[in-house]
Design an enzyme around this catalytic site. Structure first.
Site, PDB file in Angstrom:
ATOM      1  N   TYR A  53       0.845  -1.187   0.000  1.00 57.50           N
ATOM      2  CA  TYR A  53       0.000   0.000   0.000  1.00 57.50           C
ATOM      3  C   TYR A  53       0.886   1.244   0.000  1.00 57.50           C
ATOM      4  O   TYR A  53       1.207   1.827   1.039  1.00 57.50           O
ATOM      5  CB  TYR A  53      -0.948   0.000   1.196  1.00 57.50           C
ATOM      6  CG  TYR A  53      -1.974  -1.107   1.179  1.00 57.50           C
ATOM      7  CD1 TYR A  53      -2.177  -1.888   0.031  1.00 57.50           C
ATOM      8  CD2 TYR A  53      -2.756  -1.384   2.294  1.00 57.50           C
ATOM      9  CE1 TYR A  53      -3.116  -2.904   0.012  1.00 57.50           C
ATOM     10  CE2 TYR A  53      -3.710  -2.391   2.278  1.00 57.50           C
ATOM     11  CZ  TYR A  53      -3.885  -3.156   1.137  1.00 57.50           C
ATOM     12  OH  TYR A  53      -4.816  -4.170   1.125  1.00 57.50           O
ATOM     13  N   HIS A 128      -0.669 -12.352   0.513  1.00 63.01           N
ATOM     14  CA  HIS A 128      -1.492 -11.376  -0.197  1.00 63.01           C
ATOM     15  C   HIS A 128      -2.178 -11.979  -1.423  1.00 63.01           C
ATOM     16  O   HIS A 128      -3.376 -11.777  -1.620  1.00 63.01           O
ATOM     17  CB  HIS A 128      -0.620 -10.182  -0.614  1.00 63.01           C
ATOM     18  CG  HIS A 128      -1.396  -8.923  -0.803  1.00 63.01           C
ATOM     19  ND1 HIS A 128      -0.853  -7.676  -0.598  1.00 63.01           N
ATOM     20  CD2 HIS A 128      -2.674  -8.700  -1.179  1.00 63.01           C
ATOM     21  CE1 HIS A 128      -1.778  -6.744  -0.845  1.00 63.01           C
ATOM     22  NE2 HIS A 128      -2.879  -7.345  -1.205  1.00 63.01           N
ATOM     23  N   SER A 209     -12.683  -4.135   0.148  1.00 63.53           N
ATOM     24  CA  SER A 209     -13.520  -3.266  -0.694  1.00 63.53           C
ATOM     25  C   SER A 209     -14.998  -3.604  -0.545  1.00 63.53           C
ATOM     26  O   SER A 209     -15.713  -3.767  -1.549  1.00 63.53           O
ATOM     27  CB  SER A 209     -13.096  -3.346  -2.167  1.00 63.53           C
ATOM     28  OG  SER A 209     -11.857  -2.734  -2.375  1.00 63.53           O
ATOM     29  N   PRO A 210     -15.514  -3.714   0.684  1.00 63.17           N
ATOM     30  CA  PRO A 210     -16.912  -4.100   0.861  1.00 63.17           C
ATOM     31  C   PRO A 210     -17.897  -3.061   0.341  1.00 63.17           C
ATOM     32  O   PRO A 210     -19.059  -3.388   0.076  1.00 63.17           O
ATOM     33  CB  PRO A 210     -17.043  -4.268   2.375  1.00 63.17           C
ATOM     34  CG  PRO A 210     -15.982  -3.377   2.943  1.00 63.17           C
ATOM     35  CD  PRO A 210     -14.836  -3.492   1.979  1.00 63.17           C
ATOM     36  N   LEU A 211     -17.429  -1.815   0.172  1.00 67.84           N
ATOM     37  CA  LEU A 211     -18.305  -0.765  -0.345  1.00 67.84           C
ATOM     38  C   LEU A 211     -18.050  -0.495  -1.823  1.00 67.84           C
ATOM     39  O   LEU A 211     -18.555   0.473  -2.384  1.00 67.84           O
ATOM     40  CB  LEU A 211     -18.115   0.525   0.466  1.00 67.84           C
ATOM     41  CG  LEU A 211     -18.352   0.379   1.973  1.00 67.84           C
ATOM     42  CD1 LEU A 211     -18.070   1.696   2.693  1.00 67.84           C
ATOM     43  CD2 LEU A 211     -19.771  -0.100   2.254  1.00 67.84           C
ATOM     44  N   GLY A 212     -17.238  -1.354  -2.447  1.00 68.32           N
ATOM     45  CA  GLY A 212     -16.986  -1.228  -3.876  1.00 68.32           C
ATOM     46  C   GLY A 212     -15.697  -0.535  -4.232  1.00 68.32           C
ATOM     47  O   GLY A 212     -15.445  -0.261  -5.411  1.00 68.32           O
TER      48      GLY A 212
END
Length: 288
Positions: A53, A128, A209-212
């Site tokens: 990241y 990962h 990325s649960p919200l996209g």
């Protein structure tokens, strides 16, 4: 904050994904620190990161050092915070992503993450991605097992894995696999079989990325009308509805929405108090 089991620990039912604070479009460091502090104030005790990241090739581990700084400067108690990081995915600095899940690389990557986080042992270390260059999956997971046996990590997990890889990892780790982190959201539901396998095996499932994703989270309600309509009925955001829907899917689910602003992480934290009816959950689950 409600809690869920992750390996040998109880952690908050909602985690914090650190990726948006360190990749392209990231905010000022002070705002990221404030976001992490807001998460801790809200009772969030799981923070997810990775050495990949970052943006430039010369700043590997940017998010790990950011989290270490935020924890060290936090005025409250952070003793029960679990930092989960990952190794095996690389960013050469040109915007691309490459994979090196060889045992040699994972050993070096783990040592570097230990130094950046400033800990004696990493709370949760995750593979990962499976290597596509010919490194057998068993060897990659075997390196994670060796790190666990050596005491460099306290718990072991995998990411971006299919059902066969989950079973393989559990076997190689001698029954010590504690988590699987896969993409899962209203727009991306192909990891449903992996979620159900984790439920069957009693392994935490961490949707990333649960919200996209950070670039699309804000327009979730416009893309999925039912989430917006149910949110309006409850007087909450569609993002809260999404996380509450995931939490209701199985007791092993611990979403890790990414955030780079205090207000959005606080909104996510409030989702643990949102109770959706059986009819609402069914309606949301039918959307494809």
């Amino acid at each position: 904050m409600k809690t869920r089991v992750l390996g040998t620990m109880m952690v908050s039912a909602i985690g914090l994904g650190g990726m948006p604070m360190s990749i392209e479009g990231r905010p000022e460091r002070s705002r990221s620190i404030a976001t992490i502090h807001a998460a801790l104030d809200a009772g969030i005790t799981l923070i997810d990161t990775a050495d990949a990241y970052h943006v430039g090739a010369d700043e590997v581990g940017h998010n790990e050092t950011l989290i270490a700084e935020a924890l060290s400067s936090y005025g409250g108690d952070s003793a029960n915070v679990l930092v989960a990081t990952k190794g095996g995915h690389l960013r050469p600095g040109d915007g691309s992503w490459i994979i090196d899940s060889s045992p040699e690389h994972l050993r070096v990557a783990c040592d570097a993450s230990l130094a950046r986080l400033g800990v004696e042992a990493i709370g949760l270390y995750q593979l990962h991605r499976p290597d596509v260059s010919g490194v057998p999956y068993e060897e990659s997971v075997g390196a994670i097992r060796d790190l666990l046996d050596a005491g460099k990590i306290r718990m072991a997990g995998i990411s971006n894995a299919n059902r066969d890889q989950i079973r393989t990892a559990q076997d190689v780790l001698g029954g010590r696999l504690v988590s699987v982190q896969n993409q899962y959201s209203p727009a991306y539901r192909s990891s449903e079989p992996e979620l159900r396998l984790c439920q069957e095996m009693g392994i935490a499932f961490l949707p990333w990325s649960p919200l996209g994703g950070s670039s699309r989270a804000a327009d979730l309600g416009s893309r999925f009308a039912a989430f917006q309509e149910i949110a309006d009925a409850h007087g909450v955001s569609p993002q809260q509805v999404t996380l509450a829907w995931m939490l209701a899917a199985a007791p092993v689910v611990i979403p890790i929405p990414g955030s780079s602003r205090p207000e959005t992480v606080l909104d996510s934290a409030r989702s643990v108090e949102l109770d959706l009816s059986a009819d609402e959950l069914e309606r949301l689950s039918q959307i494809s």
